[in-house]
Design a protein around this motif. Structure first.
Motif, mmCIF file in Angstrom:
data_model
loop_
_atom_site.group_PDB
_atom_site.id
_atom_site.type_symbol
_atom_site.label_atom_id
_atom_site.label_comp_id
_atom_site.label_asym_id
_atom_site.label_seq_id
_atom_site.Cartn_x
_atom_site.Cartn_y
_atom_site.Cartn_z
ATOM 1 N N UNK A 58 35.663 41.829 34.621
ATOM 2 C CA UNK A 58 35.379 43.222 34.297
ATOM 3 C C UNK A 58 36.675 44.004 34.140
ATOM 4 N N UNK A 59 36.637 44.990 33.280
ATOM 5 C CA UNK A 59 37.807 45.859 33.123
ATOM 6 C C UNK A 59 37.941 46.782 34.340
ATOM 7 N N UNK A 60 39.171 47.132 34.642
ATOM 8 C CA UNK A 60 39.432 48.119 35.681
ATOM 9 C C UNK A 60 39.209 47.645 37.087
ATOM 10 N N UNK A 61 39.276 46.336 37.319
ATOM 11 C CA UNK A 61 39.079 45.823 38.679
ATOM 12 C C UNK A 61 40.193 46.306 39.608
ATOM 13 N N UNK A 62 39.825 46.557 40.836
ATOM 14 C CA UNK A 62 40.795 46.990 41.846
ATOM 15 C C UNK A 62 40.900 45.938 42.942
ATOM 16 N N UNK A 63 41.904 46.093 43.788
ATOM 17 C CA UNK A 63 42.038 45.164 44.908
ATOM 18 C C UNK A 63 40.845 45.263 45.854
ATOM 19 N N UNK A 64 40.227 46.432 45.913
ATOM 20 C CA UNK A 64 39.035 46.588 46.748
ATOM 21 C C UNK A 64 37.879 45.770 46.178
ATOM 22 N N UNK A 65 37.757 45.746 44.827
ATOM 23 C CA UNK A 65 36.730 44.910 44.196
ATOM 24 C C UNK A 65 36.948 43.446 44.559
ATOM 25 N N UNK A 66 38.186 43.020 44.557
ATOM 26 C CA UNK A 66 38.494 41.630 44.892
ATOM 27 C C UNK A 66 38.099 41.318 46.328
ATOM 28 N N UNK A 67 38.352 42.238 47.241
ATOM 29 C CA UNK A 67 38.022 42.018 48.650
ATOM 30 C C UNK A 67 36.514 41.954 48.871
ATOM 31 N N UNK A 68 35.766 42.759 48.128
ATOM 32 C CA UNK A 68 34.323 42.842 48.355
ATOM 33 C C UNK A 68 33.541 41.734 47.648
ATOM 34 N N UNK A 69 34.181 41.024 46.716
ATOM 35 C CA UNK A 69 33.464 39.994 45.953
ATOM 36 C C UNK A 69 33.132 38.799 46.837
ATOM 37 N N UNK A 70 31.882 38.362 46.797
ATOM 38 C CA UNK A 70 31.475 37.179 47.554
ATOM 39 C C UNK A 70 31.754 35.895 46.783
ATOM 40 N N UNK A 71 31.787 35.988 45.448
ATOM 41 C CA UNK A 71 31.998 34.816 44.604
ATOM 42 C C UNK A 71 32.761 35.261 43.353
ATOM 43 N N UNK A 72 33.456 34.343 42.679
ATOM 44 C CA UNK A 72 34.221 34.721 41.483
ATOM 45 C C UNK A 72 33.381 35.426 40.417
ATOM 46 N N UNK A 73 32.115 35.001 40.251
ATOM 47 C CA UNK A 73 31.292 35.607 39.211
ATOM 48 C C UNK A 73 30.958 37.072 39.499
ATOM 49 N N UNK A 74 31.136 37.501 40.733
ATOM 50 C CA UNK A 74 30.923 38.912 41.049
ATOM 51 C C UNK A 74 31.925 39.796 40.313
ATOM 52 N N UNK A 75 33.015 39.218 39.851
ATOM 53 C CA UNK A 75 34.070 39.979 39.175
ATOM 54 C C UNK A 75 33.925 39.935 37.654
ATOM 55 N N UNK A 76 32.905 39.248 37.154
ATOM 56 C CA UNK A 76 32.723 39.089 35.711
ATOM 57 C C UNK A 76 31.458 39.783 35.245
ATOM 58 N N UNK A 77 31.537 40.391 34.070
ATOM 59 C CA UNK A 77 30.323 40.951 33.469
ATOM 60 C C UNK A 77 29.978 40.271 32.147
ATOM 61 N N UNK A 78 30.920 39.503 31.587
ATOM 62 C CA UNK A 78 30.698 38.782 30.338
ATOM 63 C C UNK A 78 31.184 37.355 30.496
ATOM 64 N N UNK A 79 30.830 36.517 29.530
ATOM 65 C CA UNK A 79 31.327 35.148 29.511
ATOM 66 C C UNK A 79 31.305 34.615 28.090
#
Length: 414
Positions: free
Chosen positions: A69-90
């Motif tokens: 996803x665009x605009x990810x922050x370090x907080x987003x990285x900390x809260x993600x349970x799995x790598x796909x939590x950080x993706x909205x497209x593929x």
């Protein structure tokens, strides 16, 4: 540190001769499919990540490239349970899931029976090896909205016509039905859906690990008797239309459907293979693959997937598709040599006036569909050999005193 200049691992650059051969094969396939009434569409190279990981793509979902996803922050990285939590497209891993989404989006604008062509690259995070790439082209035709066997007949006819047009002879179509596979598993006592899915994944490895390997894996995962299972699988490997007719485990209705399909396709070498699985979990009926006795791999395949579009549309739509293995076909097809009148080369000396060269090229274009200018080199043999590989048929030498091509001799390159 030096920057690498090679293509990303598992992906390739294509030099002019290779690109020309690829375009030739694509042109032949497109022409045949258009003659058979299929219409070409185009879909985006990316789809929503949730759609790509909705259970429709089988094991290919594990190989999908995710787009963060665009605009990810370090907080987003900390809260993600799995790598796909950080993706909205593929990136799409095949063309069937995008087609199902396309049809659901545009059904009102399409005919009741839609015959689609899709020829486009797809991406999978494969382990690169010979013949297996992370970016490759798929050539798909699908019939949506036709519940009867007319769909399979049209697909098989168009596919075999495309192979014939490419000069690939000696192929056969291995055919089976998911209902027959499920009946076979039921005769082994495997009736629960998840267990059957695991069993089919194992049986699909038959060409890689053999009957004994499949039987041992089924024994480990499902508790089947390895010796008895191996004997059954070996017998099935040599089965044909006549040997299985009336067997206790056979789904008689599905087999009768396949026999009707065989009767409707005279001239097509249709071979019943009860061990054919094809790994995609979305198949619901007929499945098929293109086989050739000279190659240990299929040249294409497909099947019926009546349940997929309903996942997007809310109501089931009958669907069946056939995909040619484009990357494998390209390696089997040679670019046809151009006749002397088709593609020519003007080899010029370095001192020839560029304005005169341009005029000579324009003159050549009046009578030839393709003209290339090439400066004379010390190693003319290599230059001319390379031009022949690119499909040029003949060449002529022009010098400082050449004012017209009248009387200039064109000589064959090959």
């Amino acid at each position: 540190m030096a920057t690498t200049v090679t293509a990303p691992r598992g992906m390739r650059d294509h030099l002019p001769a290779d690109k020309a051969r690829r375009e030739h094969v694509l042109g032949v396939i497109r022409g045949v499919y258009a003659r058979h009434g299929f219409d070409e569409i185009e879909t985006p190279v990316v789809e929503d990540a949730a759609r790509l990981h909705s259970g429709l793509g089988g094991d290919n979902e594990k190989l999908a490239f995710a787009v963060m996803r665009r605009g990810l922050t370090t907080e987003d990285l900390r809260q993600a349970d799995a790598p796909l939590d950080l993706a909205d497209l593929g990136l799409r891993f095949d063309l069937t899931v995008p087609l199902a989404r396309f049809y659901a989006s545009h059904r009102a604008e399409l005919p009741s029976v839609f015959r689609a062509v899709q020829i486009a690259p797809v991406w999978r995070a494969e382990r690169p090896q010979k013949g297996r790439y992370r970016q490759f082209v798929q050539c798909d035709i699908d019939v949506l909205g036709e519940p009867g066997q007319l769909a399979e007949i049209e697909l098989i006819r168009a596919t075999t016509a495309a192979l014939d047009a490419l000069g690939i002879v000696g192929t056969s179509i291995r055919i089976n039905d998911r209902r027959i596979l499920l009946a076979l598993l039921a005769s082994w006592g495997v009736t629960e859906q998840s267990a059957a899915d695991r069993a089919l994944i194992t049986v699909d490895k038959l060409d890689k690990i053999g009957a004994v390997g499949v039987a041992e894996e089924l024994g480990t995962t499902l508790g089947l008797d390895p010796a008895a299972t191996a004997d059954t699988i070996r017998a099935l490997e040599s089965a044909n239309w006549d040997s299985v007719r009336g067997a206790d485990w056979l789904d008689a209705e599905a087999f009768a459907d396949l026999e009707r399909l065989r009767a409707a396709l005279p001239g097509v070498d249709l071979r019943f293979d009860p061990t054919l699985v094809r790994g995609m979990g979305y198949y619901t009926g007929t499945i098929f693959e293109v086989a050739h006795p000279d190659f240990g791999y299929s040249l294409g395949g497909g099947g019926r997937y009546d349940g997929m579009i309903g996942r997007f549309l809310g109501q089931d739509v009958p669907a069946v598709g056939f995909s040619l293995g484009f990357e494998r076909l390209v390696d089997l097809v040679s670019l046809p040599g151009s006749a002397e009148s088709d593609a020519v080369v003007l080899v010029y000396d370095k001192d020839v006036d560029p304005v005169r060269l341009a005029a000579l090229k324009a003159e050549a274009l009046d009578t030839h569909h393709r003209v290339r200018l090439e400066k004379r080199t010390k190693n003319m043999k290599n230059l001319l050999a390379g031009l022949a590989e690119q499909g040029f048929g003949s060449f002529a030498t022009v010098g400082t005193d050449t004012t017209s091509l009248d009387g200039v001799e064109f000589r064959p390159l090959a």
